[in-house]
Design a protein around this motif. Structure first.
Motif, PDB file in Angstrom:
ATOM      1  N   MET A 103       0.766  -1.162   0.082  1.00 54.02           N
ATOM      2  CA  MET A 103       0.104  -0.285  -0.044  1.00 54.02           C
ATOM      3  C   MET A 103       0.880   1.288  -0.076  1.00 54.02           C
ATOM      4  N   SER A 104       0.377   2.308  -0.810  1.00 54.46           N
ATOM      5  CA  SER A 104       1.233   3.336  -0.894  1.00 54.46           C
ATOM      6  C   SER A 104       1.204   4.245   0.236  1.00 54.46           C
ATOM      7  N   LEU A 105       2.036   5.400   0.403  1.00 52.65           N
ATOM      8  CA  LEU A 105       1.947   6.193   1.470  1.00 52.65           C
ATOM      9  C   LEU A 105       0.789   7.175   1.508  1.00 52.65           C
ATOM     10  N   ARG A 106       0.223   7.477   0.110  1.00 53.71           N
ATOM     11  CA  ARG A 106      -0.832   8.219   0.021  1.00 53.71           C
ATOM     12  C   ARG A 106      -2.216   7.330   0.433  1.00 53.71           C
ATOM     13  N   SER A 107      -2.128   5.849  -0.026  1.00 53.62           N
ATOM     14  CA  SER A 107      -3.361   5.301   0.262  1.00 53.62           C
ATOM     15  C   SER A 107      -3.401   4.976   1.876  1.00 53.62           C
ATOM     16  N   ILE A 141      -2.346   7.351   4.030  1.00 51.27           N
ATOM     17  CA  ILE A 141      -2.794   8.474   4.541  1.00 51.27           C
ATOM     18  C   ILE A 141      -4.270   8.469   4.425  1.00 51.27           C
ATOM     19  N   SER A 142      -4.812   8.258   3.206  1.00 56.38           N
ATOM     20  CA  SER A 142      -6.257   8.148   2.997  1.00 56.38           C
ATOM     21  C   SER A 142      -7.008   7.161   4.046  1.00 56.38           C
ATOM     22  N   ARG A 200      -6.237   6.204   6.904  1.00 52.88           N
ATOM     23  CA  ARG A 200      -6.149   6.543   8.209  1.00 52.88           C
ATOM     24  C   ARG A 200      -7.291   7.771   8.387  1.00 52.88           C
ATOM     25  N   SER A 201      -7.023   8.612   7.295  1.00 52.54           N
ATOM     26  CA  SER A 201      -8.183   9.792   7.206  1.00 52.54           C
ATOM     27  C   SER A 201      -9.654   9.568   7.321  1.00 52.54           C
ATOM     28  N   ILE A 202      -9.815   8.465   6.513  1.00 54.25           N
ATOM     29  CA  ILE A 202     -11.209   7.730   6.463  1.00 54.25           C
ATOM     30  C   ILE A 202     -11.740   7.432   7.783  1.00 54.25           C
ATOM     31  N   LYS A 203     -10.769   6.475   8.471  1.00 53.97           N
ATOM     32  CA  LYS A 203     -11.077   5.838   9.718  1.00 53.97           C
ATOM     33  C   LYS A 203     -11.342   6.908  10.977  1.00 53.97           C
ATOM     34  N   ILE A 204     -10.458   7.900  11.061  1.00 57.11           N
ATOM     35  CA  ILE A 204     -10.628   9.068  11.898  1.00 57.11           C
ATOM     36  C   ILE A 204     -11.846   9.622  11.759  1.00 57.11           C
ATOM     37  N   SER A 205     -12.178   9.941  10.192  1.00 55.96           N
ATOM     38  CA  SER A 205     -13.398  10.594  10.068  1.00 55.96           C
ATOM     39  C   SER A 205     -14.601  10.056  10.551  1.00 55.96           C
ATOM     40  N   ILE A 206     -14.618   8.656  10.458  1.00 59.47           N
ATOM     41  CA  ILE A 206     -15.886   7.897  10.688  1.00 59.47           C
ATOM     42  C   ILE A 206     -15.912   8.006  12.264  1.00 59.47           C
ATOM     43  N   ILE A 207     -15.025   7.755  12.810  1.00 60.04           N
ATOM     44  CA  ILE A 207     -14.904   7.796  14.514  1.00 60.04           C
ATOM     45  C   ILE A 207     -15.509   9.240  15.051  1.00 60.04           C
ATOM     46  N   LYS A 238      -9.143  16.359  -6.219  1.00 55.48           N
ATOM     47  CA  LYS A 238      -8.039  17.203  -6.471  1.00 55.48           C
ATOM     48  C   LYS A 238      -7.690  17.672  -4.888  1.00 55.48           C
ATOM     49  N   PHE A 239      -8.610  17.876  -4.058  1.00 53.95           N
ATOM     50  CA  PHE A 239      -8.007  18.376  -2.647  1.00 53.95           C
ATOM     51  C   PHE A 239      -7.019  17.470  -1.917  1.00 53.95           C
ATOM     52  N   SER A 240      -7.424  16.146  -2.291  1.00 58.58           N
ATOM     53  CA  SER A 240      -6.809  15.105  -1.760  1.00 58.58           C
ATOM     54  C   SER A 240      -5.458  15.214  -2.318  1.00 58.58           C
ATOM     55  N   ILE A 241      -5.157  15.114  -3.425  1.00 59.74           N
ATOM     56  CA  ILE A 241      -3.918  15.217  -3.962  1.00 59.74           C
ATOM     57  C   ILE A 241      -3.050  16.505  -3.391  1.00 59.74           C
ATOM     58  N   GLN A 242      -3.519  17.674  -3.563  1.00 56.68           N
ATOM     59  CA  GLN A 242      -2.868  18.850  -2.814  1.00 56.68           C
ATOM     60  C   GLN A 242      -2.653  18.523  -1.411  1.00 56.68           C
TER      61      GLN A 242
END
Length: 201
Positions: free
Chosen positions: A1-5, A7-8, A10-17, A193-197
């Motif tokens: 899994m890439s670093l970007r994946s 990070i994504s 982790r962000s999803i899990k934190i957002s859900i909680i 777009k914002f995820s890439i930035q």
């Protein structure tokens, strides 16, 4: 899994909680109200994930199948005992709150959360809480809630695979699916777009 994946994810899990915690904080302090709000939040979070994944149209088709199945039974069964709620009202079979919550939770666990049994467990328990809240508030009995679980789970899982259920659902709802995909395409572009930035900073 890439670093970007990573990070994504982790962000999803934190957002859900965080969203689930926020839902608890803003809800009226009654089990029924927690359940009312969770059954809205779970499918909305799953929709957001499917928008990002580019599969919002298909998700919407499955949701419509779940919705019309649930309410078709409620209306079609009339005033028979199976359709009567513990509080004496009708249109109780199956539990719509439960089918909606389970549908959203199943989609989240399958499409959005990978490698996190804790977050998956929290999502599943939250959907279970919705069903329990309907029994505790005497809006449904256990069989109506169980039927809601099966309807929600069926439409999220069975309608994904090539087969008669999927073909019929796509044929019935394909015009709506195309329109919904057209509407969500700009939103998907903005999110990506914002995820890439954000990952480049």
């Amino acid at each position: 899994m890439s670093l970007r994946s990573k990070i994504s994810q982790r962000s999803i899990k934190i957002s859900i909680i965080l969203i689930l915690i926020l839902t608890v904080l803003v809800s009226e302090k009654r089990a029924e109200r927690y359940g009312d709000n969770f059954q809205i939040v779970l499918p909305l979070m799953a929709l957001g994930c499917n928008v990002v994944n580019g599969s919002a149209g298909e998700y919407f088709v499955r949701y419509l199948g779940m919705f019309f199945t649930t309410h078709g039974f409620k209306r079609g069964l009339g005033e028979i005992p199976l359709n009567t709620r513990p509080n004496g009202k009708t249109h109780g079979f199956p539990s719509g709150h439960t089918s909606t919550a389970v549908f959203g939770a199943s989609s989240l666990v399958s499409d959005c959360i990978t490698g996190s049994p804790i977050v998956k467990g929290v999502v599943i328990v939250t959907a279970g809480f919705v069903g329990a809240s309907r029994i505790e508030s005497e809006n449904h009995n256990i069989w109506q809630v169980l039927a809601g679980v099966l309807v929600g789970w069926f439409w999220d899982r069975a309608a994904r695979k090539p087969g008669p259920v999927r073909r019929i659902a796509l044929k019935l709802f394909s015009p709506i699916r195309r329109g919904f995909h057209f509407l969500t395409r700009p939103l998907t572009w903005l999110i990506n777009k914002f995820s890439i930035q954000g990952s480049n900073k």
